[in-house]
Design a protein around this motif. Structure first.
Motif, PDB file in Angstrom:
ATOM      1  N   TYR A  32      -7.273   3.786  -5.735  1.00  0.00           N
ATOM      2  CA  TYR A  32      -6.537   4.896  -5.173  1.00  0.00           C
ATOM      3  C   TYR A  32      -7.064   5.448  -4.132  1.00  0.00           C
ATOM      4  CZ  TYR A  32     -10.047   8.061  -6.846  1.00  0.00           C
ATOM      5  OH  TYR A  32     -11.486   8.691  -7.177  1.00  0.00           O
ATOM      6  N   TYR A  33      -6.128   6.330  -3.412  1.00  0.00           N
ATOM      7  CA  TYR A  33      -6.616   6.886  -2.029  1.00  0.00           C
ATOM      8  C   TYR A  33      -6.528   8.393  -2.462  1.00  0.00           C
ATOM      9  CZ  TYR A  33      -5.982   2.923   1.129  1.00  0.00           C
ATOM     10  OH  TYR A  33      -6.300   1.743   1.730  1.00  0.00           O
ATOM     11  N   LEU A  47      -4.767   8.763   2.281  1.00  0.00           N
ATOM     12  CA  LEU A  47      -3.600   8.164   2.020  1.00  0.00           C
ATOM     13  C   LEU A  47      -2.904   8.370   3.621  1.00  0.00           C
ATOM     14  CD1 LEU A  47      -1.038   6.841   0.979  1.00  0.00           C
ATOM     15  CD2 LEU A  47      -0.439   9.177  -0.056  1.00  0.00           C
ATOM     16  N   ALA A  69       4.216   5.156  -1.734  1.00  0.00           N
ATOM     17  CA  ALA A  69       3.168   6.151  -2.155  1.00  0.00           C
ATOM     18  C   ALA A  69       3.762   7.430  -2.586  1.00  0.00           C
ATOM     19  CB  ALA A  69       2.361   6.457  -0.676  1.00  0.00           C
ATOM     20  N   TYR A  70       5.072   7.830  -2.127  1.00  0.00           N
ATOM     21  CA  TYR A  70       5.576   8.934  -2.573  1.00  0.00           C
ATOM     22  C   TYR A  70       6.570   9.060  -3.575  1.00  0.00           C
ATOM     23  CZ  TYR A  70       3.576  11.995   1.397  1.00  0.00           C
ATOM     24  OH  TYR A  70       2.440  12.408   2.056  1.00  0.00           O
ATOM     25  N   PHE A  73      -1.171   2.155  -5.074  1.00  0.00           N
ATOM     26  CA  PHE A  73      -0.455   3.134  -4.433  1.00  0.00           C
ATOM     27  C   PHE A  73       0.206   3.910  -5.381  1.00  0.00           C
ATOM     28  CE2 PHE A  73      -1.082   0.343  -0.742  1.00  0.00           C
ATOM     29  CZ  PHE A  73      -1.241   1.290   0.205  1.00  0.00           C
ATOM     30  N   THR A 102      -2.505   6.130  -6.819  1.00  0.00           N
ATOM     31  CA  THR A 102      -2.801   7.215  -5.798  1.00  0.00           C
ATOM     32  C   THR A 102      -1.574   8.330  -6.100  1.00  0.00           C
ATOM     33  OG1 THR A 102      -3.644   5.647  -4.143  1.00  0.00           O
ATOM     34  CG2 THR A 102      -2.556   7.687  -3.251  1.00  0.00           C
ATOM     35  N   HIS A 103      -0.411   7.856  -6.144  1.00  0.00           N
ATOM     36  CA  HIS A 103       0.786   8.824  -6.499  1.00  0.00           C
ATOM     37  C   HIS A 103       0.704   9.729  -7.587  1.00  0.00           C
ATOM     38  CE1 HIS A 103       4.601  10.549  -5.964  1.00  0.00           C
ATOM     39  NE2 HIS A 103       5.005  10.272  -7.271  1.00  0.00           N
TER      40      HIS A 103
END
Length: 394
Positions: A176-177, A182, A204-205, A339, A342-343
């Motif tokens: 993950y970022y 990100l 990502a969003y 991603f 990450t989200h």
């Protein structure tokens, strides 16, 4: 009930005993199944052996068996053919590939001859070559044996004797970022490949799976309401890499989620640019509607086959890997699925409700969401304790 007689006979001047035991009728051939035993030195020995056979018959071990010379491969292929209609095409492909590994170990053996040690040796090999999927491979092999039992080919499952090898220690999850990472990644994409910036921004969003994102058509995105409806996914359905559109894996996977204003504006601009590009190619009005959001990009890529018009997951993965080579060497590499992770992590860190995160991600089981929640809250705890330390020092 047929009574078995123990018969006295003479061989080489010795008195011995024998019997002919009726084990039942083979329903496939119509023939009687007889078990002949001879050479017992005493009548008592013969009676003991007969009692054991009677017990086996009572416990079902002498049930008529279909084609006892059938190989594991023949039966496994029958099983997969029978199972095919109940599986998603992509799931069938995954299991069919797993079956190839199983057949390499057990395929040539006759079902009746397979023992626990054959299965144990096979599982040990799978564990070394495919440690991440050995459990799933073993489950599939087990299903073949259970199918064989239900259809009268064998009476016991040799997989029951298997002891699963110890799993290797799981590496720490770091796919993950952070918020800063990100932002750095998206800034690089915007400069390096502007045409793919909207794709990675939405990935990502939104927290969508990459297959869900690549299956989107413009009727799924409501630019005015700032929502996206997720009802399908892009799947690979054969070894040649051809793709198709399937329903989401679970009912929970069908969902409508909100998008932030910046992402919506980026998508709106991308839609206009896409229309101009397709118009300049002379194919805007010839393509099936609704248009794919993330298409193959050039006119020559389009085909009458719906699946061939979609960007494939492998295309995006290839670009991601090539881009990492152009980024600073110390920049973290994550997978496409990272991603989504990450989200979810950033949502939780920003204070989102765990139930809302589950619904947004389309998790059928909240335990999947809780795993991410535990990881994210650990980060928050570390930040909190560091903040306390700084506060106390100043």
């Amino acid at each position: 009930m047929i009574m078995t007689k123990i018969i006295e006979y003479t061989a080489k001047g010795k008195t011995l005993y024998k019997f002919n035991f009726y084990a039942g009728k083979d329903e496939l051939t119509g023939k009687k199944m007889q078990v002949r035993r001879a050479g017992f030195k005493t009548k008592k020995e013969a009676q003991l052996a007969l009692s054991r056979l009677e017990y086996k018959k009572e416990s079902g071990e002498f049930e008529p068996l279909a084609n006892r010379n059938i190989t594991f491969e023949t039966l496994a292929l029958q099983f997969m053919d029978a199972k095919k209609a109940s599986l998603r095409k992509s799931t069938y492909l995954v299991q069919r590939n797993m079956l190839n590994r199983i057949l390499a170990s057990l395929g040539n053996l006759k079902m009746k001859n397979i023992r626990g040690y054959h299965c144990q040796n096979a599982v040990n090999r799978w564990s070394k070559k495919a440690p991440a999927t050995v459990s799933n491979i073993k489950i599939l092999a087990n299903q073949v044996f259970e199918y064989a039992i239900k259809n009268g080919y064998i009476t016991k499952n040799p997989m029951d004797a298997v002891i699963m090898p110890k799993k290797p220690a799981k590496k720490r999850e770091n796919n993950y970022y952070t918020k800063q990472e990100l932002n750095e990644f998206l800034t690089f994409v915007k400069q390096d490949r502007p045409s793919l910036y909207p794709l990675f921004r939405l990935l990502a969003y939104s927290g969508m799976r990459i297959g869900e994102l690549l299956a989107l058509t413009w009727d799924d995105i409501d630019l005015e309401a700032s929502t996206v409806s997720i009802t399908k996914t892009l799947s690979r359905v054969n070894d040649e890499g051809r793709t198709t559109i399937e329903d989401t894996k679970t009912k929970a996977g069908r969902r409508t989620i909100s998008l932030d204003a910046i992402t919506i504006n980026i998508l709106a601009s991308y839609k206009q640019e896409q229309s101009k590009r397709l118009f300049s190619l002379g194919i805007l009005n010839t393509l099936p509607k609704p248009l794919i959001v993330f298409d193959r990009g050039i006119g020559s890529s389009y085909s009458k086959a719906q699946g061939e018009r979609f960007v494939r997951v492998s295309d995006i993965r290839r670009y991601l890997n090539s881009m990492y080579k152009r980024m600073p060497k110390d920049f973290k590499h994550i997978t496409l699925h990272g991603f989504r992770h990450t989200h979810a992590t950033l949502l939780i860190e920003s204070g989102a409700n765990i139930k809302a995160v589950q619904q947004r991600l389309g998790h059928a089981n909240i335990n999947m969401t809780l795993g991410i929640y535990a990881h994210a809250t650990k980060i928050m705890e570390n930040e909190a304790i560091n903040g306390l330390s700084l506060y106390m020092e100043n």
